[in-house]
Design an enzyme around this catalytic site. Structure first.
Site, PDB file in Angstrom:
ATOM      1  N   TYR A   6       0.873  -1.185   0.000  1.00  0.00           N
ATOM      2  CA  TYR A   6       0.000   0.000   0.000  1.00  0.00           C
ATOM      3  C   TYR A   6       0.905   1.228   0.000  1.00  0.00           C
ATOM      4  O   TYR A   6       1.905   1.288   0.723  1.00  0.00           O
ATOM      5  CB  TYR A   6      -0.908   0.015   1.238  1.00  0.00           C
ATOM      6  N   GLU A  42      -3.205   7.826  -4.017  1.00  0.00           N
ATOM      7  CA  GLU A  42      -3.211   6.510  -3.385  1.00  0.00           C
ATOM      8  C   GLU A  42      -3.002   5.423  -4.434  1.00  0.00           C
ATOM      9  O   GLU A  42      -3.758   5.343  -5.405  1.00  0.00           O
ATOM     10  CB  GLU A  42      -4.527   6.269  -2.649  1.00  0.00           C
TER      11      GLU A  42
END
Length: 389
Positions: free
Chosen positions: A109, A197
Site C-alpha cells: 500500500y 493513493e
C-alpha cells in the site's frame, strides 16, 4: 476534485511511474476491440466511478475474451454501480478500463496525503497492500508506516531507507521504490494534489514496481493554476444538486436530513446545522449563499433546495452585514414567489435594519415564519419537519 482511475494512471505515466497498459472504452464495441488490441491472455476490466469497493460490488473482473468484455460492458455501461463507499445511491458508469494483467509477487500500500495537523505531506505505506487502508488501521495498525516532509523539501534519506528496511525490500526493489517516492512527490506538489493513493503497488514476477490501481484528488482551490485539469472533472459522479450549485456559484453539500438550510457564511451555516441537530432534527444540506446574496442568488438556492424531495421545511438564517436585512427580506419574498414554494419557510434575520426586515416578512401573505433567534428558528424548523404546527 477526484479523478477517474484511468485519468490518474495517465498522469502517473507522465511522471515515469509504471502502470499496466490499458484502453478506456465508453461503448461495448470499444471494450471488445480493446481485448484484441492489448497483449496477453487475461485482462482486468474495471467500471470507472469515483468510489472504492468496486471489486466487492462486481465492478472489477478478470476476463480472457472479447465476449466477456462485451458481457461486462453491457452489464455496467449506462448503469449505476453501488459500493459501500457511495451507497445507497451509487454512481453512474460511463466508461470501463481494460488493462493487461501482471504476475504479482508482492502487494504493497502506498499513498501521499496532506496532513493538516502537521502541515506537511505524509507518505503512508504498508506491507498489507490490496486491502482497504481503513481495515489495515483497525486490524493491524502496526503495519502502517508514515514519514512526512514539508512542501519545499524532499523526504529525508534516513526515513526513506528505514521505510524500505521495514518493508523488507531487496536491493533492486529499493532502487525502484526510492525513485517512486521522488516521482510521486514531484507529481503531488506540481499538480496540487490532496491525495495520491496506489493500492496495490505491486512487485511483479519480473521484479518491476507497478501501480495496479490508483486514486487521485486535486485541491479544487488550486484548479485555477491548472486549466488543463478542469476538463477532467466528471460532473456525473457528483450529486446533481451539488453540481447545479457549483455552476450557480453556491457552496452546497447534500446531506440526508429533511430541513433545508440557506445561510450566508460558512461558519454561520455550520452553527445552524449544529443547532438543528441539538434540537433533534436533521439538516438536508450545507448551503452558503455568500455575504452579498441577491434575490437571484436566493432564488437559485431555493430551487436547488426544493429539488431534494426529502426537504419538508427550509430554514433561512441570514446576517445582514454587507446587505441590509430589509433588502434581504424583499429578496426572499421575490424568490419565494418566483419559485412557488409551498412548504414552510422559517427565517431568522439579524443585523442592519433587522426590524424593518422582519416587518416586511410578517406583512407578506406567504408561508414565512419569522424567528426571534437562531435557537427559535431551529426549534420551529424541527417541529414543522415533524408535521407539528
Amino acid at each position: 476534485m477526484n479523478l477517474h482511475e484511468y485519468q490518474a494512471k495517465n498522469l502517473l505515466k507522465i511522471y515515469g511511474i509504471n502502470t499496466p497498459e490499458h484502453v478506456v472504452a465508453s461503448t461495448t464495441k470499444e471494450a471488445e476491440l480493446a481485448v484484441q488490441t492489448l497483449k496477453g491472455n487475461t485482462f482486468a476490466i474495471k467500471a470507472q466511478i469515483h468510489a472504492g469497493g468496486r471489486g466487492k460490488a462486481g465492478g472489477v473482473k478478470i476476463i480472457s475474451s472479447k465476449e466477456e468484455a462485451k458481457e461486462f460492458s453491457e452489464t455496467w455501461l449506462g448503469k449505476t454501480l453501488v459500493t459501500y463507499q457511495n451507497a445507497p445511491l451509487g454512481q453512474p458508469v460511463h466508461r470501463v478500463l481494460i488493462e493487461e494483467t501482471v504476475s504479482i509477487n508482492r502487494e504493497l500500500y502506498f499513498s501521499l496525503v496532506v496532513d493538516r495537523q502537521l502541515e506537511k505531506i505524509t507518505l503512508i505505506c504498508s506491507s498489507a497492500g490490496g486491502t482497504e487502508i481503513e481495515d489495515i488501521s483497525k486490524k493491524n495498525p502496526e503495519l502502517i508506516l508514515k514519514i512526512s516532509t514539508s512542501i519545499k523539501e524532499e523526504f529525508c534519506n534516513q526515513d526513506t531507507h528505514q521505510l524500505c528496511e521495514t518493508l523488507e525490500l531487496n536491493n533492486g526493489d529499493i532502487t525502484q521504490f526510492l525513485l517512486l517516492i521522488t516521482n510521486t512527490l514531484k507529481l503531488f506538489i506540481e499538480n496540487d494534489l490532496s491525495l495520491l493513493e496506489i493500492n496495490p503497488l505491486v512487485i511483479t514476477a519480473e521484479k518491476k514496481l507497478v501501480a495496479l490501481d490508483c486514486k487521485m484528488s486535486i485541491d479544487s482551490n488550486a484548479l485555477f493554476k491548472h486549466p488543463d485539469m478542469i476538463n477532467l472533472q466528471d460532473w456525473s459522479q457528483i450529486d446533481r444538486k451539488e453540481a447545479e450549485a457549483h455552476h450557480a456559484g453556491l457552496n452546497y453539500i447534500a446531506l440526508e436530513g429533511n430541513i433545508g438550510c440557506m445561510v450566508n457564511g460558512a461558519g454561520l451555516a455550520m452553527a445552524t446545522m449544529d443547532l438543528i441537530k441539538l434540537s433533534g432534527g436533521e439538516p438536508a444540506n450545507f448551503l452558503d449563499v455568500g455575504g452579498s446574496a441577491t434575490a437571484d442568488t436566493v432564488s437559485k438556492a431555493f430551487k436547488i433546495l426544493l429539488s431534494d424531495p426529502k426537504v419538508r421545511v427550509v430554514l433561512v438564517n441570514i446576517f445582514g452585514g454587507i446587505m441590509r436585512c430589509d433588502i434581504i427580506a424583499n429578496g426572499i419574498i421575490t424568490a419565494i414567489k418566483d419559485v412557488g414554494i409551498k412548504i414552510p419557510i422559517v427565517v431568522r434575520l439579524e443585523g442592519t435594519n433587522v426590524e424593518l426586515g422582519k416587518d416586511i416578512l410578517n406583512q407578506s401573505d406567504l408561508n414565512i415564519i419569522s424567528a426571534e433567534s437562531l435557537t427559535d428558528a431551529a426549534t420551529q424548523s424541527v417541529r414543522l419537519a415533524r408535521g407539528i404546527p
